[in-house]
Design a protein around this motif. Sequence first.
Motif, PDB file in Angstrom:
ATOM      1  N   PHE A  46       0.825  -1.200   0.000  1.00  0.00           N
ATOM      2  CA  PHE A  46       0.000   0.000   0.000  1.00  0.00           C
ATOM      3  C   PHE A  46       0.864   1.257   0.000  1.00  0.00           C
ATOM      4  O   PHE A  46       0.561   2.233  -0.699  1.00  0.00           O
ATOM      5  N   PHE A  47       1.935   1.248   0.784  1.00  0.00           N
ATOM      6  CA  PHE A  47       2.853   2.388   0.778  1.00  0.00           C
ATOM      7  C   PHE A  47       3.443   2.599  -0.616  1.00  0.00           C
ATOM      8  O   PHE A  47       3.513   3.716  -1.121  1.00  0.00           O
ATOM      9  N   VAL A  48       3.894   1.505  -1.233  1.00  0.00           N
ATOM     10  CA  VAL A  48       4.539   1.605  -2.542  1.00  0.00           C
ATOM     11  C   VAL A  48       3.594   2.227  -3.571  1.00  0.00           C
ATOM     12  O   VAL A  48       3.949   3.173  -4.287  1.00  0.00           O
ATOM     13  N   VAL A  49       2.390   1.697  -3.677  1.00  0.00           N
ATOM     14  CA  VAL A  49       1.474   2.193  -4.710  1.00  0.00           C
ATOM     15  C   VAL A  49       1.025   3.619  -4.406  1.00  0.00           C
ATOM     16  O   VAL A  49       0.842   4.432  -5.312  1.00  0.00           O
ATOM     17  N   ALA A  50       0.865   3.961  -3.132  1.00  0.00           N
ATOM     18  CA  ALA A  50       0.472   5.328  -2.769  1.00  0.00           C
ATOM     19  C   ALA A  50       1.585   6.312  -3.097  1.00  0.00           C
ATOM     20  O   ALA A  50       1.333   7.417  -3.602  1.00  0.00           O
ATOM     21  N   PHE A  51       2.821   5.934  -2.825  1.00  0.00           N
ATOM     22  CA  PHE A  51       3.943   6.819  -3.133  1.00  0.00           C
ATOM     23  C   PHE A  51       4.089   7.033  -4.643  1.00  0.00           C
ATOM     24  O   PHE A  51       4.469   8.112  -5.083  1.00  0.00           O
ATOM     25  N   ILE A  52       3.786   6.004  -5.432  1.00  0.00           N
ATOM     26  CA  ILE A  52       3.877   6.140  -6.888  1.00  0.00           C
ATOM     27  C   ILE A  52       2.717   6.991  -7.413  1.00  0.00           C
ATOM     28  O   ILE A  52       2.917   7.946  -8.175  1.00  0.00           O
ATOM     29  N   ALA A  53       1.500   6.647  -7.000  1.00  0.00           N
ATOM     30  CA  ALA A  53       0.306   7.293  -7.555  1.00  0.00           C
ATOM     31  C   ALA A  53       0.133   8.731  -7.085  1.00  0.00           C
ATOM     32  O   ALA A  53      -0.290   9.599  -7.861  1.00  0.00           O
ATOM     33  N   LEU A  54       0.449   9.012  -5.816  1.00  0.00           N
ATOM     34  CA  LEU A  54       0.152  10.329  -5.242  1.00  0.00           C
ATOM     35  C   LEU A  54       1.371  11.212  -5.045  1.00  0.00           C
ATOM     36  O   LEU A  54       1.231  12.425  -4.836  1.00  0.00           O
ATOM     37  N   MET A  55       2.577  10.619  -5.114  1.00  0.00           N
ATOM     38  CA  MET A  55       3.781  11.410  -4.870  1.00  0.00           C
ATOM     39  C   MET A  55       4.767  11.351  -6.034  1.00  0.00           C
ATOM     40  O   MET A  55       5.834  11.969  -5.986  1.00  0.00           O
ATOM     41  N   GLY A  56       4.429  10.577  -7.075  1.00  0.00           N
ATOM     42  CA  GLY A  56       5.228  10.584  -8.282  1.00  0.00           C
ATOM     43  C   GLY A  56       6.540   9.828  -8.221  1.00  0.00           C
ATOM     44  O   GLY A  56       7.412  10.027  -9.063  1.00  0.00           O
ATOM     45  N   PHE A  57       6.713   8.935  -7.241  1.00  0.00           N
ATOM     46  CA  PHE A  57       7.946   8.157  -7.141  1.00  0.00           C
ATOM     47  C   PHE A  57       7.969   7.055  -8.194  1.00  0.00           C
ATOM     48  O   PHE A  57       6.917   6.614  -8.666  1.00  0.00           O
ATOM     49  N   ASP A  58       9.160   6.576  -8.547  1.00  0.00           N
ATOM     50  CA  ASP A  58       9.253   5.331  -9.293  1.00  0.00           C
ATOM     51  C   ASP A  58       9.270   4.173  -8.288  1.00  0.00           C
ATOM     52  O   ASP A  58       9.260   4.391  -7.075  1.00  0.00           O
ATOM     53  N   PHE A  59       9.275   2.922  -8.793  1.00  0.00           N
ATOM     54  CA  PHE A  59       9.187   1.778  -7.894  1.00  0.00           C
ATOM     55  C   PHE A  59      10.358   1.721  -6.915  1.00  0.00           C
ATOM     56  O   PHE A  59      10.188   1.387  -5.740  1.00  0.00           O
ATOM     57  N   LEU A  60      11.567   2.033  -7.398  1.00  0.00           N
ATOM     58  CA  LEU A  60      12.735   1.934  -6.529  1.00  0.00           C
ATOM     59  C   LEU A  60      12.663   2.939  -5.389  1.00  0.00           C
ATOM     60  O   LEU A  60      12.871   2.579  -4.213  1.00  0.00           O
ATOM     61  N   HIS A  61      12.344   4.200  -5.691  1.00  0.00           N
ATOM     62  CA  HIS A  61      12.246   5.207  -4.634  1.00  0.00           C
ATOM     63  C   HIS A  61      11.029   4.960  -3.742  1.00  0.00           C
ATOM     64  O   HIS A  61      11.084   5.216  -2.532  1.00  0.00           O
ATOM     65  N   ALA A  62       9.952   4.447  -4.332  1.00  0.00           N
ATOM     66  CA  ALA A  62       8.773   4.127  -3.520  1.00  0.00           C
ATOM     67  C   ALA A  62       9.093   3.017  -2.528  1.00  0.00           C
ATOM     68  O   ALA A  62       8.708   3.076  -1.351  1.00  0.00           O
TER      69      ALA A  62
END
Length: 255
Positions: free
Chosen positions: A161-177
């Motif tokens: 959930f953290f990973v997908v939220a960081f990508i979708a709402l904060m614009g991170f890529d998978f590695l940074h997420a």
Amino acid sequence: MESYIIIFLCVAAFAAGFIDAIVGGGGLIQTPAGLILLPNLPVSTVIGTLKIPAFSGTSFAAYQYLKKVNMNWKLLLTMMAVALPSAFMGSTLLTYMSNDFMKPLLLFILSLLAIYTYAKKNFGQHVEKNISEKTLILNAIMISFIVGFYDGFIGPGTGSFFVVAFIALMGFDFLHASANAKMVNLATNFGSICLFAIKGKIIWAIALPMAASNAMGGWLGAKLAISKGNSFIRIFFLVVVVGTLIRFAYDVFFI
């Protein structure tokens, strides 16, 4: 306690640490193993005990990410500061009520998540630059509070959930997420550990050997994720989300 039970729990902890280090979701292995192999213990005691290996594995994985991934420390520390008390509150609520009513909702959310990630091939493949700092901070606080509370209250799938939220709402890529998810997950685990330790819900004779196993799995998983990059993490993420779906579907329809 029979030694074979500890051995099985340590094997589960190693696998959980490995998977959790890459995309989260290690609780899908570790939590059922603990509940099955320790049936005579209260659920809150099992969950409290399992928070120690979860924290250990996340710590080792986070260290590997920090060596290789540039972090926005101001943003990260803000998220950790929000997530810790949020998880404490979630774990407090867990000691008073059942969390079964949330499983159908999570099943629906995870289904949408799996479909979206599979269909959107470029999801999490690059860092999005067009998000303002104010929006970034507000989204970070919201994510940390909601997912942090969830981790304290229920747990499995928190890293995903953290990973997908960081990508979708904060614009991170998978590695940074994944890197940020490890650090914030450290805060949520610590918040829960504080609550369970205060209430005497941790069995250290079980928690410590599992912690060593989970840490080794976390160390190996993080090194693999860093070396393979975003495409590998995306595939692994989909596998873990589908596994989470199956787990919650079983809980909703068969238990």
